[in-house]
Design a protein around this motif. Structure first.
Motif, short mmCIF file in Angstrom:
data_model
loop_
_atom_site.label_atom_id
_atom_site.label_comp_id
_atom_site.label_asym_id
_atom_site.label_seq_id
_atom_site.Cartn_x
_atom_site.Cartn_y
_atom_site.Cartn_z
N ASP A 1 -16.36 -0.18 29.88
CA ASP A 1 -16.19 -1.63 29.92
C ASP A 1 -14.85 -2.02 30.53
OD1 ASP A 1 -18.71 -2.12 28.92
OD2 ASP A 1 -18.04 -2.44 26.86
N LEU A 2 -13.78 -1.27 30.25
CA LEU A 2 -12.49 -1.57 30.87
C LEU A 2 -12.59 -1.44 32.39
CD1 LEU A 2 -9.44 -2.10 30.88
CD2 LEU A 2 -9.10 0.36 30.53
N ALA B 1 -15.63 -13.10 29.57
CA ALA B 1 -16.11 -14.06 28.57
C ALA B 1 -17.44 -13.60 27.97
CB ALA B 1 -16.24 -15.45 29.18
N ALA B 2 -18.35 -13.12 28.81
CA ALA B 2 -19.64 -12.65 28.32
C ALA B 2 -19.47 -11.39 27.46
CB ALA B 2 -20.57 -12.36 29.50
N GLY C 1 -19.48 -9.16 21.98
CA GLY C 1 -18.90 -8.16 21.11
C GLY C 1 -18.55 -6.83 21.76
N ARG C 2 -18.68 -6.75 23.06
CA ARG C 2 -18.33 -5.51 23.76
C ARG C 2 -16.83 -5.35 23.90
NH1 ARG C 2 -22.20 -5.11 28.94
NH2 ARG C 2 -20.93 -3.25 29.29
N VAL C 3 -16.13 -6.48 23.92
CA VAL C 3 -14.67 -6.50 24.04
C VAL C 3 -14.11 -7.33 22.91
CG1 VAL C 3 -12.74 -7.28 25.47
CG2 VAL C 3 -14.74 -6.26 26.55
N ARG C 4 -13.09 -6.81 22.25
CA ARG C 4 -12.39 -7.58 21.22
C ARG C 4 -11.01 -7.95 21.75
NH1 ARG C 4 -12.07 -4.94 15.52
NH2 ARG C 4 -10.74 -6.75 15.29
N LEU D 1 -7.63 -17.17 31.16
CA LEU D 1 -7.98 -15.93 31.85
C LEU D 1 -9.47 -15.64 31.75
CD1 LEU D 1 -5.02 -13.67 30.70
CD2 LEU D 1 -5.27 -14.84 32.89
N LEU D 2 -10.14 -16.26 30.78
CA LEU D 2 -11.56 -16.03 30.57
C LEU D 2 -12.35 -16.82 31.59
CD1 LEU D 2 -11.63 -16.37 26.70
CD2 LEU D 2 -11.27 -14.33 28.04
#
Length: 115
Positions: A79-80, A91-92, A97-100, A114-115
């Protein structure tokens, strides 16, 4: 699964992207805050500072962060790499919940651009 070097390269690219930004994005990134990026699938944490629109003084250590940073990101290695490469919308990923992203309320308000 991306490896540690690919994650470090992605963070370096993110730093370059932030440094080149203008307008609201540059203003949002122009904080001076401690930062961690926890890579869950590698059990690895990158720590550094967000300073003047760049990520500086980056170190890596195994396991969870040893100290609580002012801005904390948590995600998988893939994901990074996908986020920085433009293949995953922040944002998505955050909403799904893939990124906190954890930070103080004022920082979250600034970072939302930034989103």
């Amino acid at each position: 699964m991306a490896n540690a070097e690919e994650c470090r390269t992605a963070l370096e690219q993110l730093s370059r992207n932030l440094a080149k930004s203008t307008g609201d994005i540059h203003k949002a990134a122009a904080l001076d805050r401690s930062l961690t990026c926890r890579i869950t699938d590698l059990d690895l944490t990158f720590s550094g500072r967000l300073r003047d629109g760049r990520i500086v003084d980056v170190t890596e250590a195994p396991g969870p962060p040893s100290e609580k940073a002012e801005i904390r990101l948590t995600m998988s290695s893939d994901d990074l790499v996908a986020l920085v490469g433009g293949k995953l919308n922040f944002a998505a990923a955050w909403a799904g919940g893939r990124v906190r992203l954890e930070a103080g309320f004022r920082d979250l308000l600034r970072l939302r651009t930034l989103l």
